[in-house]
Write a protein that holds these residues in place. Structure first.
Motif, PDB file in Angstrom:
ATOM      1  N   ILE A  47       0.851  -1.185   0.000  1.00 58.51           N
ATOM      2  CA  ILE A  47       0.000   0.000   0.000  1.00 58.51           C
ATOM      3  C   ILE A  47       0.889   1.237   0.000  1.00 58.51           C
ATOM      4  O   ILE A  47       1.885   1.306   0.729  1.00 58.51           O
ATOM      5  N   VAL A  48       0.515   2.221  -0.798  1.00 60.56           N
ATOM      6  CA  VAL A  48       1.170   3.526  -0.817  1.00 60.56           C
ATOM      7  C   VAL A  48       0.122   4.576  -0.481  1.00 60.56           C
ATOM      8  O   VAL A  48      -1.003   4.523  -0.998  1.00 60.56           O
ATOM      9  N   VAL A  49       0.483   5.531   0.386  1.00 55.13           N
ATOM     10  CA  VAL A  49      -0.449   6.603   0.730  1.00 55.13           C
ATOM     11  C   VAL A  49       0.217   7.956   0.515  1.00 55.13           C
ATOM     12  O   VAL A  49       1.434   8.073   0.499  1.00 55.13           O
ATOM     13  N   GLY A  50      -0.625   8.982   0.367  1.00 53.28           N
ATOM     14  CA  GLY A  50      -0.112  10.328   0.175  1.00 53.28           C
ATOM     15  C   GLY A  50      -1.242  11.285  -0.123  1.00 53.28           C
ATOM     16  O   GLY A  50      -2.320  11.191   0.467  1.00 53.28           O
ATOM     17  N   ALA A  51      -0.993  12.194  -1.066  1.00 53.72           N
ATOM     18  CA  ALA A  51      -1.983  13.204  -1.395  1.00 53.72           C
ATOM     19  C   ALA A  51      -1.873  13.601  -2.854  1.00 53.72           C
ATOM     20  O   ALA A  51      -0.813  13.488  -3.472  1.00 53.72           O
ATOM     21  N   GLN A  52      -2.977  14.068  -3.392  1.00 54.65           N
ATOM     22  CA  GLN A  52      -2.974  14.651  -4.718  1.00 54.65           C
ATOM     23  C   GLN A  52      -2.539  16.113  -4.614  1.00 54.65           C
ATOM     24  O   GLN A  52      -2.921  16.810  -3.685  1.00 54.65           O
ATOM     25  N   THR A  53      -1.751  16.557  -5.564  1.00 57.03           N
ATOM     26  CA  THR A  53      -1.268  17.943  -5.538  1.00 57.03           C
ATOM     27  C   THR A  53      -2.269  18.857  -6.225  1.00 57.03           C
ATOM     28  O   THR A  53      -1.982  19.518  -7.224  1.00 57.03           O
ATOM     29  N   VAL A  54      -3.476  18.877  -5.664  1.00 49.37           N
ATOM     30  CA  VAL A  54      -4.546  19.772  -6.117  1.00 49.37           C
ATOM     31  C   VAL A  54      -5.120  20.441  -4.876  1.00 49.37           C
ATOM     32  O   VAL A  54      -4.726  20.140  -3.748  1.00 49.37           O
ATOM     33  N   PHE A  87       1.113  -1.948   8.690  1.00 49.59           N
ATOM     34  CA  PHE A  87       0.264  -3.124   8.870  1.00 49.59           C
ATOM     35  C   PHE A  87       0.739  -3.944  10.061  1.00 49.59           C
ATOM     36  O   PHE A  87       1.940  -4.065  10.299  1.00 49.59           O
ATOM     37  N   ILE A  88      -0.232  -4.519  10.796  1.00 45.12           N
ATOM     38  CA  ILE A  88       0.107  -5.340  11.957  1.00 45.12           C
ATOM     39  C   ILE A  88       0.045  -6.828  11.627  1.00 45.12           C
ATOM     40  O   ILE A  88       0.545  -7.652  12.383  1.00 45.12           O
ATOM     41  N   ASN A  89      -0.607  -7.165  10.513  1.00 40.37           N
ATOM     42  CA  ASN A  89      -0.611  -8.546  10.030  1.00 40.37           C
ATOM     43  C   ASN A  89      -0.964  -8.516   8.542  1.00 40.37           C
ATOM     44  O   ASN A  89      -0.922  -7.454   7.914  1.00 40.37           O
ATOM     45  N   ASP A  90      -1.340  -9.643   7.976  1.00 48.76           N
ATOM     46  CA  ASP A  90      -1.574  -9.712   6.536  1.00 48.76           C
ATOM     47  C   ASP A  90      -2.803  -8.937   6.073  1.00 48.76           C
ATOM     48  O   ASP A  90      -2.929  -8.653   4.877  1.00 48.76           O
ATOM     49  N   THR A  91      -3.706  -8.613   6.970  1.00 50.67           N
ATOM     50  CA  THR A  91      -4.949  -7.963   6.559  1.00 50.67           C
ATOM     51  C   THR A  91      -5.232  -6.641   7.260  1.00 50.67           C
ATOM     52  O   THR A  91      -5.900  -5.775   6.705  1.00 50.67           O
ATOM     53  N   VAL A  92      -4.744  -6.458   8.480  1.00 48.40           N
ATOM     54  CA  VAL A  92      -5.097  -5.287   9.282  1.00 48.40           C
ATOM     55  C   VAL A  92      -3.988  -4.246   9.222  1.00 48.40           C
ATOM     56  O   VAL A  92      -2.821  -4.544   9.528  1.00 48.40           O
ATOM     57  N   GLY A  93      -4.368  -3.036   8.820  1.00 45.25           N
ATOM     58  CA  GLY A  93      -3.399  -1.959   8.739  1.00 45.25           C
ATOM     59  C   GLY A  93      -4.013  -0.622   9.087  1.00 45.25           C
ATOM     60  O   GLY A  93      -5.243  -0.470   9.132  1.00 45.25           O
ATOM     61  N   TYR A  94      -3.143   0.365   9.324  1.00 49.42           N
ATOM     62  CA  TYR A  94      -3.582   1.710   9.702  1.00 49.42           C
ATOM     63  C   TYR A  94      -2.823   2.746   8.889  1.00 49.42           C
ATOM     64  O   TYR A  94      -1.661   2.549   8.526  1.00 49.42           O
ATOM     65  N   ASP A 107      -8.989  -5.726   5.347  1.00 53.54           N
ATOM     66  CA  ASP A 107      -8.951  -6.605   4.173  1.00 53.54           C
ATOM     67  C   ASP A 107      -7.758  -6.264   3.272  1.00 53.54           C
ATOM     68  O   ASP A 107      -7.872  -6.219   2.056  1.00 53.54           O
ATOM     69  N   ALA A 108      -6.628  -6.000   3.903  1.00 57.68           N
ATOM     70  CA  ALA A 108      -5.363  -5.759   3.194  1.00 57.68           C
ATOM     71  C   ALA A 108      -5.419  -4.548   2.274  1.00 57.68           C
ATOM     72  O   ALA A 108      -4.804  -4.523   1.213  1.00 57.68           O
ATOM     73  N   GLY A 109      -6.169  -3.531   2.685  1.00 58.34           N
ATOM     74  CA  GLY A 109      -6.130  -2.272   1.975  1.00 58.34           C
ATOM     75  C   GLY A 109      -7.205  -2.019   0.959  1.00 58.34           C
ATOM     76  O   GLY A 109      -7.221  -0.967   0.314  1.00 58.34           O
ATOM     77  N   LEU A 110      -8.144  -2.946   0.797  1.00 52.98           N
ATOM     78  CA  LEU A 110      -9.218  -2.739  -0.180  1.00 52.98           C
ATOM     79  C   LEU A 110     -10.231  -1.713   0.307  1.00 52.98           C
ATOM     80  O   LEU A 110     -10.744  -0.908  -0.477  1.00 52.98           O
ATOM     81  N   ASN A 111     -10.545  -1.755   1.603  1.00 48.87           N
ATOM     82  CA  ASN A 111     -11.524  -0.843   2.185  1.00 48.87           C
ATOM     83  C   ASN A 111     -10.965  -0.260   3.477  1.00 48.87           C
ATOM     84  O   ASN A 111     -10.209  -0.930   4.196  1.00 48.87           O
ATOM     85  N   TRP A 112     -11.372   0.995   3.783  1.00 49.51           N
ATOM     86  CA  TRP A 112     -10.849   1.695   4.951  1.00 49.51           C
ATOM     87  C   TRP A 112     -11.981   2.368   5.713  1.00 49.51           C
ATOM     88  O   TRP A 112     -12.938   2.863   5.111  1.00 49.51           O
TER      89      TRP A 112
END
Length: 364
Positions: A47-54, A87-94, A107-112
């Motif tokens: 998973i990659v996170v960040g922001a749009q430059t708009v 991520f703390i395991n294969d499916t749970v992340g923050y 669910d490994a980054g599909l839904n938040w």
């Protein structure tokens, strides 16, 4: 008299022995994404996170399941930048970001979904030394802690009022955080040995300190303003400056893939490597865009992200040495025909044989 010939064999392998860091995503078309952080559950899924430059800098979440060959844009409702993911395991992340935002996936980054933080500060970094214990740091020196796997967060007393940029824990109790002003000056490293109940100042520096990494339990590296890197090998008791580079160029992140091998990343394509636990650093020239985050799921594979770019590291492939050459017989006469063979070499795609002058290879 019998003659014994010695043969030389050379073999070639498809994986390039020098292929290490490469650019796997590069967007030069506006608006360019500002990727701030990455986390890979395994070498393929990340998973990659960040922001749009708009206007408003709305959040970006990108996901790959094939080692970065392709990326899926995860649709989200978050209108503010995200700064960090773990991520703390294969499916749970923050992930965390602006205005006290904490989001969680199961669910490994599909839904938040949003998790209540209780603060409105810019949350810059999240990490979990164990599956149950997590820490977040950010604007105004805020420090949050969870002891139930990230479901709830409580604010800890902080010794600083200026921003804490990154936080790393060796275990659930012993941890360090780096701090800098927005001018990249007035650096701090703070530390705790009791799970954040109390903190003390381990190091101060004229240069701001942003990236922080642990080579091992006792060795801490922090990098920041003017490409300054400081190092402690005694749990933060004493510090030395091990590198100073280009003025006006700043390190932003740090990660150790092994106790000896680590990387420091930052502005204008800064990508530096150490192979001796941070005592010495060597630049790697690859891109000119800023590199803001880095993560290795294991010692052989790593990723780094920045201004419109995603980089990937793969350990150079060095095939094993070939086995002894076997022959059907020794050479008794110059016109003898003898069959030679060698056991298959894993990853080799072709072989080159060399024979003494006056002899001919008929096939192979």
């Amino acid at each position: 008299m019998k003659k014994i010939y010695f043969f030389l064999i050379f073999f070639f392998s498809i994986p390039a022995a020098f292929a290490q860091w490469s650019v796997i995503y590069n967007n030069a078309v506006a608006p360019i994404e500002e990727f701030r952080s990455c986390y890979f559950i395994n070498p393929s899924l990340g998973i990659v996170v960040g922001a749009q430059t708009v206007a408003g800098n709305p959040a970006i979440i990108r996901r790959t399941t094939n080692g970065g060959a392709t990326w899926t844009n995860i649709t989200n409702i978050y209108t503010d930048t995200l700064r960090s993911v773990w991520f703390i395991n294969d499916t749970v992340g923050y992930a965390c970001g602006a205005k006290g935002r904490i989001i969680k996936t199961t669910d490994a980054g599909l839904n938040w979904d949003t998790v209540y933080s209780g603060v409105s500060n810019l949350l810059r970094c999240v990490m979990f030394p164990t599956a149950q214990t997590g820490y977040i740091c950010g604007g105004g020196g805020v420090i949050l802690k969870s002891t139930d796997g990230g479901n709830t967060w409580n604010q800890l007393a902080s010794p600083l009022a200026q921003d804490l940029i990154n936080i790393r824990f060796a275990n659930q109790d012993t941890g360090y955080a780096s701090s800098s002003l927005s001018t990249f000056l007035n650096g701090y490293v703070i530390r705790t040995f009791d799970g954040g109940a109390t903190w003390d100042t381990a190091h101060t520096n004229a240069q701001g300190l942003l990236g922080i990494g642990l080579a091992n339990d006792s060795t801490i590296l922090s990098g920041g303003g003017n490409q300054t890197i400081v190092r402690s090998t005694d749990w933060g008791q004493t510090w030395s400056t091990v590198y100073t580079g280009t003025a006006g160029t700043n390190f932003r992140g740090c990660w150790f893939a092994t106790p000896s091998t680590g990387y420091m990343v930052g502005d204008i394509g800064s990508l530096f490597k150490t192979t001796n636990g941070g005592a010495n650093w060597t630049p790697i020239t690859l891109v000119t865009q800023g590199i803001l985050g880095i993560h290795f799921p294991n010692a052989d594979t790593g990723y780094a992200v920045g201004n419109g770019i995603i980089l990937k590291y793969t350990t150079p492939c060095v095939p094993p040495a070939p086995s002894a050459i076997n022959a059907s017989s020794t050479v008794a006469c110059s016109f003898d025909t003898v069959t030679y063979c060698v056991a298959p070499v894993p990853t080799a795609t072709s072989y080159v044989w060399s024979v003494p002058a006056g002899n001919t290879i008929l096939s192979g």
